[in-house]
Design a protein around this motif. Structure first.
Motif, mmCIF file in Angstrom:
data_model
loop_
_atom_site.group_PDB
_atom_site.id
_atom_site.type_symbol
_atom_site.label_atom_id
_atom_site.label_comp_id
_atom_site.label_asym_id
_atom_site.label_seq_id
_atom_site.Cartn_x
_atom_site.Cartn_y
_atom_site.Cartn_z
ATOM 1 N N GLU A 142 0.856 -1.184 0.000
ATOM 2 C CA GLU A 142 0.000 0.000 0.000
ATOM 3 C C GLU A 142 0.899 1.243 0.000
ATOM 4 O O GLU A 142 1.491 1.600 1.022
ATOM 5 C CB GLU A 142 -0.924 0.001 1.210
ATOM 6 N N GLU A 455 -14.213 0.757 -10.940
ATOM 7 C CA GLU A 455 -14.732 1.964 -10.290
ATOM 8 C C GLU A 455 -14.503 3.123 -11.250
ATOM 9 O O GLU A 455 -13.382 3.627 -11.358
ATOM 10 C CB GLU A 455 -14.054 2.200 -8.928
ATOM 11 N N ASP A 480 -7.766 6.356 -1.245
ATOM 12 C CA ASP A 480 -8.921 5.702 -0.639
ATOM 13 C C ASP A 480 -9.372 4.587 -1.575
ATOM 14 O O ASP A 480 -10.540 4.460 -1.924
ATOM 15 C CB ASP A 480 -10.051 6.699 -0.386
ATOM 16 N N ALA A 482 -8.863 0.329 -3.075
ATOM 17 C CA ALA A 482 -9.366 -0.967 -2.622
ATOM 18 C C ALA A 482 -8.782 -2.079 -3.473
ATOM 19 O O ALA A 482 -8.190 -1.832 -4.538
ATOM 20 C CB ALA A 482 -10.894 -1.005 -2.715
ATOM 21 N N ARG A 496 -15.231 -6.138 -2.054
ATOM 22 C CA ARG A 496 -14.371 -4.945 -2.061
ATOM 23 C C ARG A 496 -13.666 -4.854 -0.711
ATOM 24 O O ARG A 496 -14.294 -4.882 0.345
ATOM 25 C CB ARG A 496 -15.203 -3.676 -2.293
ATOM 26 N N PRO A 498 -11.181 -2.361 1.330
ATOM 27 C CA PRO A 498 -10.557 -1.032 1.331
ATOM 28 C C PRO A 498 -9.043 -1.112 1.559
ATOM 29 O O PRO A 498 -8.562 -1.876 2.396
ATOM 30 C CB PRO A 498 -11.256 -0.323 2.497
ATOM 31 N N ASN A 500 -5.170 1.511 0.996
ATOM 32 C CA ASN A 500 -4.605 2.832 0.763
ATOM 33 C C ASN A 500 -3.610 2.767 -0.389
ATOM 34 O O ASN A 500 -2.442 2.472 -0.204
ATOM 35 C CB ASN A 500 -3.925 3.354 2.034
#
Length: 520
Positions: A142, A455, A480, A482, A496, A498, A500
């Motif tokens: 991440e 998305e 933000d 995922a 999904r 989440p 970073n």
């Protein structure tokens, strides 16, 4: 005084002392006052990362200024807007984005001084401390706040999340049994992590600016490709002790080169090395004695053979090419390496046994071979590669080295993935206007089966499969963001998670088994 600190202080004298801007701001003095305690007097890093343009990636000066003023969330980097004027912030940003006038040494002594063994082997458990399948874990990088998540590939539940070094780069590498994973940061920190006990066990800094790492097929040697200094570093993979720091130079020692990348060539018991500034491809033996593929006809003890000192622990064979090559891909035997030319208009096939190029492929649009994959199609193995500057996938026959098909896509992309149990190839278009699009290609027909928009408006990329190939995980590469889990057969989303800015995720089994649809 520890060597790394001594070198940092020496470097400080080379950092444009008294660098005063037109408005009278002494940027060097400001850096020493506000930044050196964390980032090192010579900008080579300390508790915080190295602040050199080479280590900061694509960070723009205005983005650097914003971080200085506002800090970085979820890190120890605080903001200085209450202490510094806007002009001082800009001066500092300009200063840290200025290259060093002289790069200090970083060799065996400095690596040893940086090395820390946090957990001894006899302190590690003899079985995993969780019930999840240890070979179906995902290691998720991440980048948004410089953390790593270890994800259960069956339940898609995180097992742990921990802070990593700043700007992990080049993809983590796994030990042959899948128990340990090793990370590398852009500023040269190597971190060995035990996936069974979920803890860091050792760290060492192998360079000032590093590109990637590779682990030998037997799991004993770790190779580190460095831009700064111009070295290939060989470490003991378990302890991170330096085995050799190899200067990368031409045969006459007159010109040095940055190291673009290093790759494991397990069938050949060697590493293959891409050089940024020399028209050569290196093959470095890691077995002792060197493997038969090196062409040695005498025993190790007999010394000089074919002009190479075989008593050297890591001897080098050089293959001359017309120009430096980047972004390597290999055939299953690793005897053939395909590299992209610097001009981005072609690829070159090099036979490492005869040590020369044998074929040139016209592939305009800068092929990203490092993310290419291969599979069997109609009884022949093909290679597919995305292009960084053109909306296309090139499919190449790996026997004739001829172009089979050019597939037009929604935009230039960076990643490709598949799995031996899947009929599809997944690719992104993240470098163009259709950055939110993932396209699914049938492996046999080479036609686009579906275009997905996980998305809309948000960057999607880096697909990775579960161990059995049943699910495909897609990254939404936003702060933000995922991981989106798709059924790999129906192409429907099922979950999904989440994250970073998850820039990469790596399935343990797919990596250690060299799954057919995973880049290596």
């Amino acid at each position: 005084m520890r060597p790394w600190l001594r070198n940092s202080l020496l470097a400080a004298s080379c950092l444009m002392p008294g660098m005063v801007l037109a408005d009278g701001i002494d940027a060097a003095a400001l850096y020493a006052q506000k930044c050196a305690s964390c980032h090192g007097a010579g900008r080579l890093g300390g508790m915080g990362p190295a602040l050199l343009p080479e280590n900061l990636g694509r960070l723009k000066p205005e983005e650097a200024a914003k971080i200085i003023a506002e800090g970085r969330p979820a890190t120890q980097m605080r903001g200085f807007s209450g202490e510094l004027s806007a002009e001082e912030v800009e001066a500092l940003a300009s200063f840290v984005m200025t290259p060093l006038e002289k790069v200090p040494a970083w060799g065996r002594e400095e690596i040893l001084a940086s090395r820390q063994v946090l957990v001894r082997p006899d302190q590690l458990p003899d079985r995993p401390r969780f019930t999840a399948d240890p070979l179906n874990l995902f290691v998720v990088v991440e980048a948004g706040d410089h953390h790593v998540t270890i994800l259960d590939g069956d339940t898609f539940e995180p097992l742990t999340r921990f802070a990593s070094r700043f700007a992990l780069h080049g993809g983590p590498k796994f030990s042959p049994d899948g128990r340990f994973v090793t990370f590398m940061s852009r500023d040269g920190w190597i971190t060995r992590y035990d996936l069974w006990s979920l803890q860091v066990v050792a760290e060492a800094r192998a360079g000032i600016n590093s590109r990637n790492i590779a682990i030998s097929g037997d799991g004993k040697v770790l190779a580190v490709a460095n831009y700064l200094p111009n070295t290939l570093v060989l470490l003991d993979a378990a302890t991170l002790e330096p085995l050799e720091v190899k200067p990368v130079q031409d045969p006459f020692g007159k010109k040095s080169s940055r190291v673009s990348a290093v790759y494991q060539a397990a069938p050949r018991q060697s590493f293959v090395v891409a050089l940024k500034d020399l028209p050569e491809v290196w093959e470095v033996a890691y077995s002792d004695p060197p493997p038969k593929s090196f062409g040695f006809v005498h025993s190790y003890e007999q010394g000089m053979v074919e002009g190479l000192d075989t008593k050297e622990r890591f001897p080098v064979r050089r293959s001359e090419v017309a120009e430096p090559l980047d972004d390597f891909f290999f055939d299953p035997t690793y005897a053939y390496v395909i590299g992209a030319s610097r001009d981005g208009r072609k690829a070159v096939v090099v036979n490492l046994d005869v040590r020369r190029p044998i074929k040139e492929l016209p592939l305009p649009g800068m092929p990203h071979l490092g993310s290419g994959i291969s599979w069997e199609r109609d009884g022949r193995r093909v290679l597919a590669t995305p292009h960084l500057q053109e909306a296309a996938i090139s499919v190449i026959d790996m026997k004739s080295w001829e172009l089979v098909k050019r597939i037009e896509t929604a935009g230039p992309g960076f990643f490709m993935r598949s799995h031996e149990n899947s009929r599809y190839v997944w690719t992104d278009a993240s470098l163009g206007k259709a950055k939110d699009t993932i396209q699914v290609i049938d492996k046999e027909s080479l036609e686009i089966e579906a275009s997905l928009r996980p998305e809309p408006g948000r960057t999607a990329g880096h697909v990775e499969f579960t161990r059995d190939g049943r699910y495909a995980l897609v990254s939404i590469m936003e702060r933000d963001g995922a991981l989106l889990v798709y059924d790999a057969t129906t192409l429907q989303p099922v979950r999904r998670i989440p994250m970073n800015k998850p820039v990469g995720k790596y399935n343990v089994w797919n990596k250690i088994s060299r799954s057919e649809g995973t880049s290596h």
